[in-house]
Write a protein that holds these residues in place. Structure first.
Motif, PDB file in Angstrom:
ATOM      1  N   ARG A  63       6.773   6.714   6.524  1.00  8.12           N
ATOM      2  CA  ARG A  63       5.991   7.877   6.100  1.00  8.12           C
ATOM      3  C   ARG A  63       6.816   9.139   6.267  1.00  8.12           C
ATOM      4  O   ARG A  63       7.795   9.156   7.014  1.00  8.12           O
ATOM      5  CB  ARG A  63       4.702   8.002   6.895  1.00  8.12           C
ATOM      6  N   ALA A  64       6.392  10.174   5.570  1.00 11.16           N
ATOM      7  CA  ALA A  64       7.024  11.486   5.716  1.00 11.16           C
ATOM      8  C   ALA A  64       6.548  12.115   7.020  1.00 11.16           C
ATOM      9  O   ALA A  64       5.534  11.708   7.593  1.00 11.16           O
ATOM     10  CB  ALA A  64       6.642  12.373   4.534  1.00 11.16           C
ATOM     11  N   GLY A  65       7.266  13.125   7.456  1.00 12.35           N
ATOM     12  CA  GLY A  65       6.842  13.867   8.639  1.00 12.35           C
ATOM     13  C   GLY A  65       5.591  14.691   8.346  1.00 12.35           C
ATOM     14  O   GLY A  65       5.187  14.854   7.191  1.00 12.35           O
ATOM     15  N   PHE A  66       4.989  15.219   9.396  1.00 17.20           N
ATOM     16  CA  PHE A  66       3.802  16.056   9.238  1.00 17.20           C
ATOM     17  C   PHE A  66       3.800  17.117  10.334  1.00 17.20           C
ATOM     18  O   PHE A  66       4.460  16.962  11.364  1.00 17.20           O
ATOM     19  CB  PHE A  66       2.508  15.227   9.272  1.00 17.20           C
ATOM     20  N   THR A  67       3.054  18.198  10.108  1.00 14.16           N
ATOM     21  CA  THR A  67       3.076  19.353  11.012  1.00 14.16           C
ATOM     22  C   THR A  67       1.674  19.755  11.429  1.00 14.16           C
ATOM     23  O   THR A  67       0.752  19.759  10.617  1.00 14.16           O
ATOM     24  CB  THR A  67       3.769  20.548  10.327  1.00 14.16           C
ATOM     25  N   PHE A  68       1.552  20.086  12.707  1.00 15.80           N
ATOM     26  CA  PHE A  68       0.360  20.753  13.225  1.00 15.80           C
ATOM     27  C   PHE A  68       0.685  22.244  13.267  1.00 15.80           C
ATOM     28  O   PHE A  68       1.649  22.651  13.923  1.00 15.80           O
ATOM     29  CB  PHE A  68       0.005  20.261  14.631  1.00 15.80           C
ATOM     30  N   ARG A  81       0.850  -1.178   0.000  1.00 12.96           N
ATOM     31  CA  ARG A  81       0.000   0.000   0.000  1.00 12.96           C
ATOM     32  C   ARG A  81       0.891   1.236   0.000  1.00 12.96           C
ATOM     33  O   ARG A  81       1.893   1.287   0.709  1.00 12.96           O
ATOM     34  CB  ARG A  81      -0.889   0.026   1.243  1.00 12.96           C
ATOM     35  N   GLY A  82       0.553   2.197  -0.800  1.00 13.37           N
ATOM     36  CA  GLY A  82       1.300   3.444  -0.841  1.00 13.37           C
ATOM     37  C   GLY A  82       0.369   4.602  -1.099  1.00 13.37           C
ATOM     38  O   GLY A  82      -0.715   4.424  -1.662  1.00 13.37           O
ATOM     39  N   GLN A  83       0.791   5.760  -0.670  1.00  9.39           N
ATOM     40  CA  GLN A  83      -0.055   6.937  -0.877  1.00  9.39           C
ATOM     41  C   GLN A  83       0.819   8.173  -1.023  1.00  9.39           C
ATOM     42  O   GLN A  83       1.758   8.375  -0.249  1.00  9.39           O
ATOM     43  CB  GLN A  83      -0.993   7.125   0.313  1.00  9.39           C
ATOM     44  N   LEU A  84       0.523   8.958  -2.018  1.00  6.47           N
ATOM     45  CA  LEU A  84       1.106  10.283  -2.187  1.00  6.47           C
ATOM     46  C   LEU A  84      -0.040  11.264  -2.068  1.00  6.47           C
ATOM     47  O   LEU A  84      -1.110  11.042  -2.638  1.00  6.47           O
ATOM     48  CB  LEU A  84       1.756  10.430  -3.567  1.00  6.47           C
ATOM     49  N   GLN A  85       0.187  12.327  -1.338  1.00  5.44           N
ATOM     50  CA  GLN A  85      -0.872  13.330  -1.245  1.00  5.44           C
ATOM     51  C   GLN A  85      -0.254  14.717  -1.173  1.00  5.44           C
ATOM     52  O   GLN A  85       0.788  14.913  -0.562  1.00  5.44           O
ATOM     53  CB  GLN A  85      -1.789  13.083  -0.054  1.00  5.44           C
ATOM     54  N   ARG A  86      -0.897  15.608  -1.837  1.00  4.91           N
ATOM     55  CA  ARG A  86      -0.455  16.990  -1.791  1.00  4.91           C
ATOM     56  C   ARG A  86      -1.637  17.818  -1.332  1.00  4.91           C
ATOM     57  O   ARG A  86      -2.581  18.053  -2.083  1.00  4.91           O
ATOM     58  CB  ARG A  86       0.017  17.453  -3.163  1.00  4.91           C
ATOM     59  N   SER A  87      -1.579  18.210  -0.089  1.00  2.87           N
ATOM     60  CA  SER A  87      -2.648  19.050   0.452  1.00  2.87           C
ATOM     61  C   SER A  87      -2.135  20.482   0.510  1.00  2.87           C
ATOM     62  O   SER A  87      -0.978  20.732   0.828  1.00  2.87           O
ATOM     63  CB  SER A  87      -3.054  18.560   1.847  1.00  2.87           C
ATOM     64  N   PHE A 133      -2.292  15.119  10.652  1.00  8.22           N
ATOM     65  CA  PHE A 133      -1.692  13.919  10.069  1.00  8.22           C
ATOM     66  C   PHE A 133      -2.011  13.847   8.579  1.00  8.22           C
ATOM     67  O   PHE A 133      -2.926  13.151   8.149  1.00  8.22           O
ATOM     68  CB  PHE A 133      -2.172  12.654  10.794  1.00  8.22           C
ATOM     69  N   PHE A 134      -1.227  14.570   7.798  1.00  8.65           N
ATOM     70  CA  PHE A 134      -1.317  14.558   6.340  1.00  8.65           C
ATOM     71  C   PHE A 134       0.090  14.454   5.765  1.00  8.65           C
ATOM     72  O   PHE A 134       0.591  15.389   5.161  1.00  8.65           O
ATOM     73  CB  PHE A 134      -2.012  15.822   5.820  1.00  8.65           C
ATOM     74  N   PRO A 135       0.779  13.298   5.961  1.00 12.64           N
ATOM     75  CA  PRO A 135       2.133  13.179   5.410  1.00 12.64           C
ATOM     76  C   PRO A 135       2.092  13.218   3.884  1.00 12.64           C
ATOM     77  O   PRO A 135       1.139  12.757   3.267  1.00 12.64           O
ATOM     78  CB  PRO A 135       2.609  11.819   5.920  1.00 12.64           C
ATOM     79  N   ALA A 136       3.145  13.761   3.281  1.00  9.64           N
ATOM     80  CA  ALA A 136       3.207  13.866   1.819  1.00  9.64           C
ATOM     81  C   ALA A 136       3.261  12.490   1.168  1.00  9.64           C
ATOM     82  O   ALA A 136       2.806  12.324   0.041  1.00  9.64           O
ATOM     83  CB  ALA A 136       4.426  14.689   1.408  1.00  9.64           C
ATOM     84  N   TRP A 137       3.802  11.497   1.865  1.00 10.27           N
ATOM     85  CA  TRP A 137       3.848  10.131   1.348  1.00 10.27           C
ATOM     86  C   TRP A 137       3.868   9.153   2.510  1.00 10.27           C
ATOM     87  O   TRP A 137       4.297   9.486   3.616  1.00 10.27           O
ATOM     88  CB  TRP A 137       5.068   9.911   0.452  1.00 10.27           C
TER      89      TRP A 137
END
Length: 147
Positions: free
Chosen positions: A54-59, A6-12, A28-32
């Motif tokens: 997973r990539a890091g994520f920021t609040f 399973r993999g996911q790329l997302q650009r928010s 929690f919206f890591p880029a990948w």
């Protein structure tokens, strides 16, 4: 053998009200992210493993940035024995690669609009190896007729 990838790329993107610049969604919206699961059943036994990253994520808060990241892959492994149609015994190990995480908090006063950081805090999260043993038993009538 059963394998699952399973993999996911997302650009928010959102316009940050504090800085006026484009940034990722808060939370929690890591880029990948990706994971790989492998399971093998052999008679009454089963074993398998999972590896993920997973990539890091920021609040994004009005007065701080709170960023979480990991230093390497996270892995788990298990072995399972089906002692009967209603009973399963499972042994597991978590954090096979001794991965650790980091939380970096950057503070702003009075808020991020000024763009000047006033303090920086770094916390390391490290769980080391975690061993588990589980016993599952179904006491219902269906368990006696299953299998």
């Amino acid at each position: 053998v059963r394998a699952k990838l399973r993999g996911q790329l997302q650009r928010s993107r959102v316009l940050d009200p504090a800085s006026g610049e484009q940034r990722a969604f808060s939370g929690f919206f890591p880029a990948w992210e990706w994971s790989a699961d492998l399971r093998r059943d052999v008679g009454s036994w089963a074993y398998g493993a999972t590896v993920q990253d997973r990539a890091g994520f920021t609040f994004f808060r009005t007065d701080q940035l709170d960023t979480s990241s990991n230093n390497r892959l996270f892995g788990t492994a298990f072995v399972e024995f089906r002692a009967g149609p209603a009973t399963t015994i499972t042994g597991s190990i978590e954090n096979l690669f001794d991965s650790a995480g980091e939380i970096r908090r950057t503070f702003y006063s009075p808020n991020r609009r000024d763009g000047v950081a006033t303090a920086d805090e770094v916390r390391e999260r490290n769980r080391h190896l975690v061993f588990g043993l589980g016993v599952k038993h179904n006491f219902g009538r269906r368990a006696a007729t299953a299998g």
